[in-house]
Motif scaffolding. Structure first.
Motif, short mmCIF file in Angstrom:
data_model
loop_
_atom_site.label_atom_id
_atom_site.label_comp_id
_atom_site.label_asym_id
_atom_site.label_seq_id
_atom_site.Cartn_x
_atom_site.Cartn_y
_atom_site.Cartn_z
N TYR A 1 0.85 -1.24 0.04
CA TYR A 1 0.14 0.01 -0.03
C TYR A 1 0.75 1.31 -0.02
CZ TYR A 1 -3.18 3.58 1.57
OH TYR A 1 -3.87 4.81 1.89
N LYS B 1 3.15 1.78 -3.37
CA LYS B 1 2.18 2.18 -4.49
C LYS B 1 1.80 3.54 -4.63
CE LYS B 1 -0.10 -2.39 -5.49
NZ LYS B 1 -1.04 -3.36 -5.66
N ARG B 2 2.07 4.27 -3.52
CA ARG B 2 1.93 5.49 -3.41
C ARG B 2 3.01 6.39 -3.30
NH1 ARG B 2 -2.05 2.64 -2.39
NH2 ARG B 2 -4.13 3.07 -2.47
N GLN C 1 6.49 8.38 -4.94
CA GLN C 1 7.10 8.79 -6.15
C GLN C 1 8.56 8.44 -6.08
OE1 GLN C 1 5.31 10.95 -8.40
NE2 GLN C 1 3.52 10.17 -6.97
#
Length: 255
Positions: A222, A225-226, A228
């Motif tokens: 989780y 995936k977020r 940068q």
């Protein structure tokens, strides 16, 4: 052992850290897992308890990262990894885990320091271009990763030495890493059975710790995936540096 709270006080954090690593938050967490559990059980038993957990973590991570992969990287690295596992099995009685940790730790530290000096040092020239796939280098580092994974449960740093300079998208990088180590861990089941370490007691402990493994793996996925790329890559190189220091320290202490 199943009701020993001292065991769980060490085992639960150990499994949680490895789960975060499996989810994508870097190999440094994974290197802490087995030594932490080895505080309360013999090292070989700790590794044996972890193996079924790792296989379940791999399954969860494969599902979480099922849409992300770099087949070219897997294609050039996996043959070397299989060779490395075979070499590890054949030479495990001759090469100490401490010596392997010392060598890998030195390589990982130098590799990570080079990145930070090149990126943030006084002579930094800005962003370095992504490296291409290099079959010879991939075979070498794949062999090192397979060998280190078998001998010292430390395949992450050699894998990262080859793959991080490719500058893959963070999600593609993590999906590729997940597939690579899922295959490596599956192959390692054979020698563990041969050693007799996957007995009823160890498998029962593995089952008890599975909920922690599942939750922490999903949490790691989780978060990644977020994230940068400008955050992801310094974090990964930082993890390599920590992992290298841990390997170097453990190897030096054990010699």
């Amino acid at each position: 052992m199943l009701t020993d709270m001292t065991f769980y006080a060490a085992a639960i954090p150990a499994v949680a850290l490895v789960g975060l690593s499996k989810g994508g938050l870097g190999g440094a967490f994974a290197l802490i897992g087995v030594p932490l559990m080895a505080i309360v059980v013999p090292p070989m038993q700790a590794a044996a308890i972890f193996l079924p957990i790792l296989l379940v973590m791999d399954a969860v991570a494969l599902w979480a990262w099922r849409h992300y992969n770099n087949r070219a990287t897997l294609f050039v690295m996996l043959p070397g990894a299989i060779i490395g596992i075979g070499l590890g099995w054949a030479t495990s009685t001759y090469v100490s885990a401490e010596a392997m940790r010392l060598v890998l730790g030195t390589i990982a530290i130098l590799f990570a320091l080079k990145f930070f000096i090149d990126t943030y040092g006084p002579l930094a020239k800005g962003e370095v271009a992504a490296a291409p796939e290099r079959p010879v280098a991939a075979t070498f580092w794949g062999t090192a990763a397979g060998y280190a994974s078998f001998i010292a449960h430390a395949g992450g740093p050699p894998f990262q030495v080859y793959t991080l300079p490719l500058k893959l998208d963070p999600r593609v990088y993590t999906g590729t890493s997940t597939r690579f180590f899922a295959i490596v861990n599956a192959i390692k089941v054979i020698p563990y059975f041969a050693l007799g370490e996957l007995d009823k007691t160890n498998l029962s402990l593995s089952v008890m710790l599975l909920p922690v493994a599942l939750l922490s793996t999903l949490l790691g996925a989780y978060l990644i995936k977020r994230m940068q790329p400008k955050v992801f890559y310094p974090l990964m190189y930082g993890m390599v540096l920590i992992a290298g220091a841990k390997l170097f320290y453990d190897g030096l202490k054990g010699l």
